[in-house]
Design an enzyme around this catalytic site. Structure first.
Site, PDB file in Angstrom:
ATOM      1  N   LYS A  60      30.345  36.273  35.736  1.00 41.29           N
ATOM      2  CA  LYS A  60      29.507  35.848  34.603  1.00 41.29           C
ATOM      3  C   LYS A  60      29.363  34.342  34.851  1.00 41.29           C
ATOM      4  O   LYS A  60      28.265  34.074  34.988  1.00 41.29           O
ATOM      5  CB  LYS A  60      29.904  36.266  33.179  1.00 41.29           C
ATOM      6  N   HIS A  83      31.118  47.349  39.007  1.00 44.91           N
ATOM      7  CA  HIS A  83      31.317  48.779  38.651  1.00 44.91           C
ATOM      8  C   HIS A  83      30.693  50.110  39.126  1.00 44.91           C
ATOM      9  O   HIS A  83      31.111  50.908  39.383  1.00 44.91           O
ATOM     10  CB  HIS A  83      30.667  48.635  37.200  1.00 44.91           C
ATOM     11  N   LYS A 103      32.830  35.936  44.708  1.00 42.28           N
ATOM     12  CA  LYS A 103      33.322  37.236  43.626  1.00 42.28           C
ATOM     13  C   LYS A 103      32.289  37.161  42.586  1.00 42.28           C
ATOM     14  O   LYS A 103      31.511  36.191  42.066  1.00 42.28           O
ATOM     15  CB  LYS A 103      34.513  36.200  43.109  1.00 42.28           C
ATOM     16  N   CYS A 132      43.816  40.121  31.022  1.00 41.11           N
ATOM     17  CA  CYS A 132      44.390  41.082  31.790  1.00 41.11           C
ATOM     18  C   CYS A 132      44.939  42.187  30.609  1.00 41.11           C
ATOM     19  O   CYS A 132      45.107  43.256  31.062  1.00 41.11           O
ATOM     20  CB  CYS A 132      45.614  40.493  32.399  1.00 41.11           C
ATOM     21  N   HIS A 192      41.749  35.107  35.543  1.00 38.25           N
ATOM     22  CA  HIS A 192      40.730  34.866  34.379  1.00 38.25           C
ATOM     23  C   HIS A 192      40.570  33.353  34.251  1.00 38.25           C
ATOM     24  O   HIS A 192      39.531  33.027  33.230  1.00 38.25           O
ATOM     25  CB  HIS A 192      41.140  35.426  33.348  1.00 38.25           C
ATOM     26  N   HIS A 219      27.837  45.799  35.977  1.00 39.66           N
ATOM     27  CA  HIS A 219      27.308  45.125  37.358  1.00 39.66           C
ATOM     28  C   HIS A 219      27.699  45.923  38.449  1.00 39.66           C
ATOM     29  O   HIS A 219      28.146  46.971  38.528  1.00 39.66           O
ATOM     30  CB  HIS A 219      27.916  43.707  36.997  1.00 39.66           C
ATOM     31  N   CYS A 270      47.942  37.367  28.460  1.00 44.14           N
ATOM     32  CA  CYS A 270      46.678  36.974  28.690  1.00 44.14           C
ATOM     33  C   CYS A 270      45.660  37.985  28.254  1.00 44.14           C
ATOM     34  O   CYS A 270      45.650  39.256  28.439  1.00 44.14           O
ATOM     35  CB  CYS A 270      46.630  36.999  30.367  1.00 44.14           C
ATOM     36  N   CYS A 316      45.877  31.617  33.943  1.00 41.62           N
ATOM     37  CA  CYS A 316      46.062  32.961  34.545  1.00 41.62           C
ATOM     38  C   CYS A 316      45.122  33.171  35.699  1.00 41.62           C
ATOM     39  O   CYS A 316      43.837  32.470  35.699  1.00 41.62           O
ATOM     40  CB  CYS A 316      45.490  34.211  33.690  1.00 41.62           C
TER      41      CYS A 316
HETATM   42 ZN   LIG Z   1      44.501  37.381  33.207  1.00 40.83          ZN
END
Ligand SMILES: [Zn+2]
Length: 519
Positions: free
Chosen positions: A301, A21, A298, A129, A147, A18, A126, A144
């Protein structure tokens, strides 16, 4: 010839590329192209992190083998980078056989140093992570924070690396070399992390029962090398570690590891500790850049705002995307990117400011100088101004201040347009003051020559278009390639040659029509 080895983070192949990146790859590409201009022998590496449980899972969902899944994703990433003219020299994949060998060699070296031990561990893991997380860092729902997923309690026997043995060395390295970790905010953050007694030894393997898709641990079939030891090693695999010592000696240590700020700890603490243990030199600089938000949000997806960089390049041209992304916000901070801002920025700077200077200058040269560069030498004031521009630009680039490097360049374009307005060369020619008119045009041509060279790393296609209209026979890319063999960059930074035939062939960059908003 001085070398410049630059790496990006290797992207995780669990999802398509995306614009976030792309942001980092474009920045790395701009630096690679800039140092090639300066005559350095650049090795620019980007690539993919292809191991780990997330990938195993994604492949399963797609109903294919993990390797096949990675092969398909690798093509997606490569196409995206080609569409944005990312001129990497090598695309590394952690599933390469030679990378298995490199990771295993690093593991064996740490082990030989007595820095690897086996221990059982229970912790919250996680998957997002790819790391253990601490209970107190979780959000109010026990998720987390990065995430928004619940970490799993994992209990298994793993190999650990004695990070604690090297914490003091890392601290000394950073304090002695503040440039080794930039920007300043990341430097301070890592020093704080090093002082945290909870930063302890870390696991460098996982049991095969919990992770099968990875590099096998040498001498232990029940364990695979854990994601970070595997992933970080890519930076030395790419330059031939362990077998190709000639390439390794030529390029290592890396001049710059360009990464997102979220993985600074791994690059500025874990990685240097492993390198010290393995008797390898430390990178010259780690730079943790800020993140791009899209239209204020942010990129994620689940929010559905993942912009495909290929679609963006197809819609607006690669140069427009590159230019807008790196000028929209200071690189060390978070900042917002929007299509509206892209259109505003490229129209104002590229189409209007730069396009106007090129077009009016070449039109006047056609009309009054038979299209050739007049026989004038640049006056001292302008020589000084261009020298200052070149020096300031280089300083900003060395600090990764891309927006500022562009800003000083466009201020020069702006002031040259104003200079032409003031001097009115068209009137000078009409009054028969041929030499005075030619002096103004020569000044503008010289500004355009230098500005085009400086902008080439950001907008290579547009720069080549201007370069050709200024009458240079060889392209900028051809000149860089030729200087590779002679080890000199003088040609590009020479003044424009008297008598050179310019070619006015239309706008090098067309205004982007602003979308009509429907009510
Ligand atoms: Zn995480």
């Amino acid at each position: 010839m001085e070398k410049y080895y630059i790496t990006t983070a290797i992207d995780y192949v669990n999802a398509k590329p995306h614009v976030g990146h792309a942001y980092e790859k474009i920045a790395a590409d701009v630096l690679a192209r800039f140092y090639r201009l300066l005559g350095r022998k650049v090795f620019f590496v980007t690539g993919l992190d292809e191991h780990g449980s997330k990938i195993e899972k994604a492949a399963k969902q797609a109903g294919i083998e993990p390797q096949k899944f990675c092969d398909q994703m690798a093509e997606e990433f490569k196409s995206a980078w080609h569409s944005l003219d990312i001129s990497y020299d090598y695309f590394i994949r952690t599933t390469e056989k030679r990378h298995y060998k490199a990771s295993q060699e690093v593991f064996s070296r740490l082990q030989a140093k007595g820095d690897i031990y086996k221990s059982s561990y229970t912790g919250l893991y996680c998957e997002g992570c790819e790391d253990f997380v601490r209970e107190r860092d979780l959000d109010e729902n026990g998720n987390c924070p990065a995430h928004k997923t619940k970490p799993k309690e994992v209990s298994e026997e793993n190999y650990f690396f004695k990070l604690t043995k090297y914490k003091a060395d890392i601290k000394k390295w950073l304090l002695d070399n503040p440039n080794a970790l930039r920007p300043e905010s990341r430097f301070k953050q890592v020093l704080n992390q090093l002082d945290d007694p909870e930063l302890g030894d870390f696991s460098v393997t996982r049991s095969r029962a919990s992770l099968n898709w990875g590099v096998p641990v040498p001498g232990d079939d029940n364990q695979v090398i854990y994601v970070w030891l595997d992933a970080l090693t890519n930076y030395i695999t790419a330059v031939g570690f362990p077998d190709d010592t000639k390439t390794m000696d030529q390029y290592w240590p890396a001049d710059l590891h360009l990464i997102g700020k979220d993985i600074t700890k791994f690059h500025a603490i874990y990685w240097p500790a492993m390198l010290i243990s393995a008797d390898l030199a430390l990178p010259k600089q780690v730079y943790g850049h800020g993140f791009i938000t899209v239209e204020g949000q942010k990129i994620s997806k689940s929010l559905g705002n993942v912009i495909d960089p290929m679609a963006l390049a197809a819609e607006y041209s690669p140069d427009a995307v590159r230019f807008a992304l790196l000028s929209c916000t200071p690189f060390d901070q978070d900042g917002d990117f929007s299509k509206e801002e892209l259109i505003r920025k490229v129209n104002a700077d590229l189409a209007n400011n730069l396009g106007n200077l090129l077009n009016r200058t070449l039109t006047l040269v056609q009309k009054n100088c038979n299209g050739t560069v007049p026989n004038v030498s640049l006056d001292k004031d302008w020589t000084d101004q261009l020298g200052t521009l070149r020096a300031n630009f280089a300083t900003h680039m060395s600090r990764l201040e891309f927006a500022k490097a562009l800003e000083v360049t466009f201020l020069m374009v702006d002031s040259t347009n104003k200079y032409i307005n003031d001097k009115k060369p068209w009137a000078l020619f009409k009054e028969g003051k041929q030499a005075d008119g030619e002096a103004v045009l020569y000044t503008s041509l010289e500004v355009l020559r230098l500005v085009t060279v400086l902008l080439y790393p950001f907008i290579p296609n547009i720069a080549e278009g201007i370069w050709s209209q200024l009458g240079f026979e060889k392209t900028i890319a051809e000149i860089i390639k030729a200087q590779d063999s002679i080890g000199s960059h003088d040609t590009l930074f020479d003044t424009i040659k008297t008598g050179q035939l310019t070619k006015l062939t239309g706008p090098v960059f067309k205004r982007i029509e602003e979308p009509v908003l429907s009510s």
